[in-house]
Design a protein around this motif. Structure first.
Motif, PDB file in Angstrom:
ATOM      1  N   ASN A 139     105.419 142.805  33.437  1.00 14.03           N
ATOM      2  CA  ASN A 139     106.602 142.666  32.345  1.00 14.03           C
ATOM      3  C   ASN A 139     106.934 142.876  31.004  1.00 14.03           C
ATOM      4  O   ASN A 139     105.597 142.686  30.303  1.00 14.03           O
ATOM      5  N   LEU A 140     107.479 144.600  31.073  1.00 10.00           N
ATOM      6  CA  LEU A 140     106.658 145.222  29.395  1.00 10.00           C
ATOM      7  C   LEU A 140     107.146 144.520  28.498  1.00 10.00           C
ATOM      8  O   LEU A 140     106.349 144.029  27.102  1.00 10.00           O
ATOM      9  N   ALA A 141     108.633 143.873  29.022  1.00 12.31           N
ATOM     10  CA  ALA A 141     108.906 142.998  27.282  1.00 12.31           C
ATOM     11  C   ALA A 141     107.948 142.352  27.606  1.00 12.31           C
ATOM     12  O   ALA A 141     107.402 141.445  25.571  1.00 12.31           O
ATOM     13  N   ALA A 142     107.513 140.806  28.203  1.00 12.48           N
ATOM     14  CA  ALA A 142     106.783 139.995  28.161  1.00 12.48           C
ATOM     15  C   ALA A 142     105.606 140.658  27.352  1.00 12.48           C
ATOM     16  O   ALA A 142     104.503 140.389  26.045  1.00 12.48           O
ATOM     17  N   ARG A 172      98.180 150.366  21.489  1.00 12.71           N
ATOM     18  CA  ARG A 172      97.527 149.577  22.139  1.00 12.71           C
ATOM     19  C   ARG A 172      97.851 149.701  24.231  1.00 12.71           C
ATOM     20  O   ARG A 172      97.436 150.298  25.230  1.00 12.71           O
ATOM     21  N   LEU A 173      99.844 150.199  23.798  1.00 12.46           N
ATOM     22  CA  LEU A 173     100.232 150.230  24.809  1.00 12.46           C
ATOM     23  C   LEU A 173     100.253 151.262  25.353  1.00 12.46           C
ATOM     24  O   LEU A 173      99.527 151.553  26.862  1.00 12.46           O
ATOM     25  N   THR A 174      99.879 152.950  25.055  1.00 10.45           N
ATOM     26  CA  THR A 174      99.390 153.819  25.222  1.00 10.45           C
ATOM     27  C   THR A 174      97.504 153.705  26.210  1.00 10.45           C
ATOM     28  O   THR A 174      97.415 154.723  26.727  1.00 10.45           O
ATOM     29  N   ARG A 175      97.088 152.597  25.250  1.00  5.68           N
ATOM     30  CA  ARG A 175      95.631 152.886  25.953  1.00  5.68           C
ATOM     31  C   ARG A 175      95.835 151.492  26.971  1.00  5.68           C
ATOM     32  O   ARG A 175      94.670 151.385  27.485  1.00  5.68           O
ATOM     33  N   ALA A 176      96.850 151.167  27.495  1.00  9.58           N
ATOM     34  CA  ALA A 176      96.355 150.211  28.436  1.00  9.58           C
ATOM     35  C   ALA A 176      97.059 151.433  30.224  1.00  9.58           C
ATOM     36  O   ALA A 176      97.488 152.287  29.494  1.00  9.58           O
ATOM     37  N   ASP A 177      96.858 150.150  30.652  1.00 13.38           N
ATOM     38  CA  ASP A 177      97.484 150.361  32.170  1.00 13.38           C
ATOM     39  C   ASP A 177      98.244 150.566  32.273  1.00 13.38           C
ATOM     40  O   ASP A 177      99.084 149.134  32.811  1.00 13.38           O
ATOM     41  N   ALA A 178      99.479 151.239  31.903  1.00  9.94           N
ATOM     42  CA  ALA A 178     100.917 150.427  31.925  1.00  9.94           C
ATOM     43  C   ALA A 178     101.438 149.708  33.426  1.00  9.94           C
ATOM     44  O   ALA A 178     102.112 149.398  33.640  1.00  9.94           O
ATOM     45  N   THR A 212     103.765 139.408  23.242  1.00  9.33           N
ATOM     46  CA  THR A 212     102.555 139.461  23.095  1.00  9.33           C
ATOM     47  C   THR A 212     101.908 139.821  21.989  1.00  9.33           C
ATOM     48  O   THR A 212     101.073 139.692  21.295  1.00  9.33           O
ATOM     49  N   VAL A 213     101.901 140.825  22.925  1.00  2.90           N
ATOM     50  CA  VAL A 213     100.963 142.082  22.220  1.00  2.90           C
ATOM     51  C   VAL A 213     101.266 142.108  20.019  1.00  2.90           C
ATOM     52  O   VAL A 213     100.111 142.150  19.112  1.00  2.90           O
TER      53      VAL A 213
END
Length: 298
Positions: free
Chosen positions: A53-56, A42-48, A60-61
Motif C-alpha cells: 500500500n504505497l499511500a499508507a 527514501r522511496l527510491t532507496r526502498a524495495d518499491a 508513515t514515512v
C-alpha cells in the motif's frame, strides 16, 4: 529508467496528500516541501515492489520525517514557542471562489488551528494530525511514536482536547467574510477609529510575527481588546491603500505588497460579523518566499 519513471509517476499521485500532512505537522511551507522530497528519496532507496500500500507507506514515512524535525526543534528550543509565532500562510487570489472546491483544498487548514498545533508536543501533534485530520488508524501511527495503539489513542485524545479548547470558530460563508474585511479596510483607509472598533470583537486578539528582527517599525507582539487593536491598525493605516483581499488558508484575508514589496499577510477568524482573531505575518524573509506580487496580480 522505465521503472524509475513509473515510481516517480506513482509518487506524484500522492504528493498533494504528503504535502498537506507535512504542512499541518510543521507549519512551514519550505520545510513541508523538504519533507516531501525526503520521502521521495527514501522511496527510491526502498524495495518499491515489496510495498503493498504505497499511500499508507508514504504517509508513515512522511510522519516519521516530520516527527524527527519537530523533536529536533523541541530539543533546540530553550523556551516555549513564542506566542507571536504565525505559521506560513497559504495564499490564493480571491477571484473565482468556489466554496465547494475550496472546502476540498488539501492545504486550506486555518491559521488558527496551525497556531494551536504549535503548542502540542511532537508526538501529540503527529497522533492528532494523522488520525483526526487524515483518518490514519492508531495501529499504523503507534509504531511511528513507539507506543502501543491504546497509548497512541490517548496522545490524540489529549491533543484533541487542547485543540478544541483553544481553536476559535469562524464564519465559513465567503460573502460574509468579505463584508467584514471590506469594512475593516474601509475604516483603516479612512482613519475611522470607531468604525474599526465596531468591526472588531471586544476581546479580539491580534498576533503579529515580524520575525527575529525589527523591520520598518514593525515588531512581534500580541495585543488584546478592540480599542487597543484598532489603535494599532490606525498606526499602519498609511499602508491600507495598497492592501488587497486574498484567500489565506482557505478563508478571506488581507495581503499587502506596495510596489511589489512584501509587507504583510493577515488571516482572521470571524464570528457574528466581527473579527475575533487576527494573525499577521510581517517577516520580510518569509513573505518573499510566498511571492505576494504574483498572488495579488492574478
Amino acid at each position: 529508467m522505465d521503472d524509475q519513471e513509473n515510481l516517480a509517476r506513482r509518487f506524484e499521485e500522492h504528493r498533494g496528500q504528503l504535502r498537506a500532512v507535512a504542512y499541518r505537522m510543521l507549519g512551514s511551507l519550505p520545510e513541508a516541501e523538504d519533507a516531501v522530497q525526503e520521502a521521495w528519496l527514501r522511496l527510491t532507496r526502498a524495495d518499491a515492489d515489496a510495498i503493498d500500500n504505497l499511500a499508507a507507506w508514504l504517509t508513515t514515512v512522511i510522519g516519521r520525517i516530520c516527527l524527527d524535525l519537530l523533536r529536533t526543534r523541541s530539543s533546540r528550543r530553550e523556551e516555549p514557542m513564542d506566542e507571536t509565532f504565525v505559521p506560513d500562510p497559504v495564499l490564493r487570489p480571491l477571484t473565482r471562489i468556489d466554496p465547494e472546491q475550496e472546502a476540498l483544498q488539501a492545504d486550506s487548514v486555518g491559521l488558527a488551528l496551525l497556531v494551536v498545533l504549535e503548542t502540542l508536543e511532537p508526538d501529540e501533534r503527529l497522533a492528532f494530525v494523522l488520525h483526526d485530520l487524515f483518518a490514519v488508524p492508531f495501529d499504523d501511527i503507534a509504531p511511528i511514536v513507539e507506543r502501543t495503539p491504546p497509548a497512541t489513542r490517548q496522545l490524540a485524545s489529549r491533543a484533541r482536547r487542547r485543540v478544541q479548547g483553544a481553536t476559535p470558530s469562524t464564519e465559513t460563508d465567503f460573502g460574509r467574510q468579505r463584508q467584514v474585511l471590506d469594512a475593516f479596510l474601509a475604516a483603516s483607509r479612512g482613519g475611522d477609529f470607531e468604525a474599526l472598533v465596531a468591526v472588531l470583537h471586544p476581546d479580539v486578539v491580534l498576533r503579529v510575527d515580524a520575525g527575529a528582527l525589527v523591520r520598518g517599525g514593525a515588531v512581534s507582539k500580541v495585543v488584546h481588546g478592540a480599542r487597543t487593536v484598532a489603535a494599532q491598525a490606525l498606526t499602519f493605516s498609511q499602508y491600507a491603500g495598497s492592501a488587497r483581499l486574498v484567500l489565506v488558508n482557505g478563508t478571506v484575508g488581507v495581503a499587502n505588497a506596495p510596489e511589489g514589496r512584501p509587507l504583510s499577510v493577515m488571516g482572521v477568524t470571524i464570528a457574528d460579523g466581527r473579527i475575533t482573531h487576527m494573525y499577521i505575518l510581517a517577516d520580510t524573509e518569509r513573505l518573499e518566499r510566498l511571492d505576494l506580487p504574483a498572488v495579488l496580480a492574478d
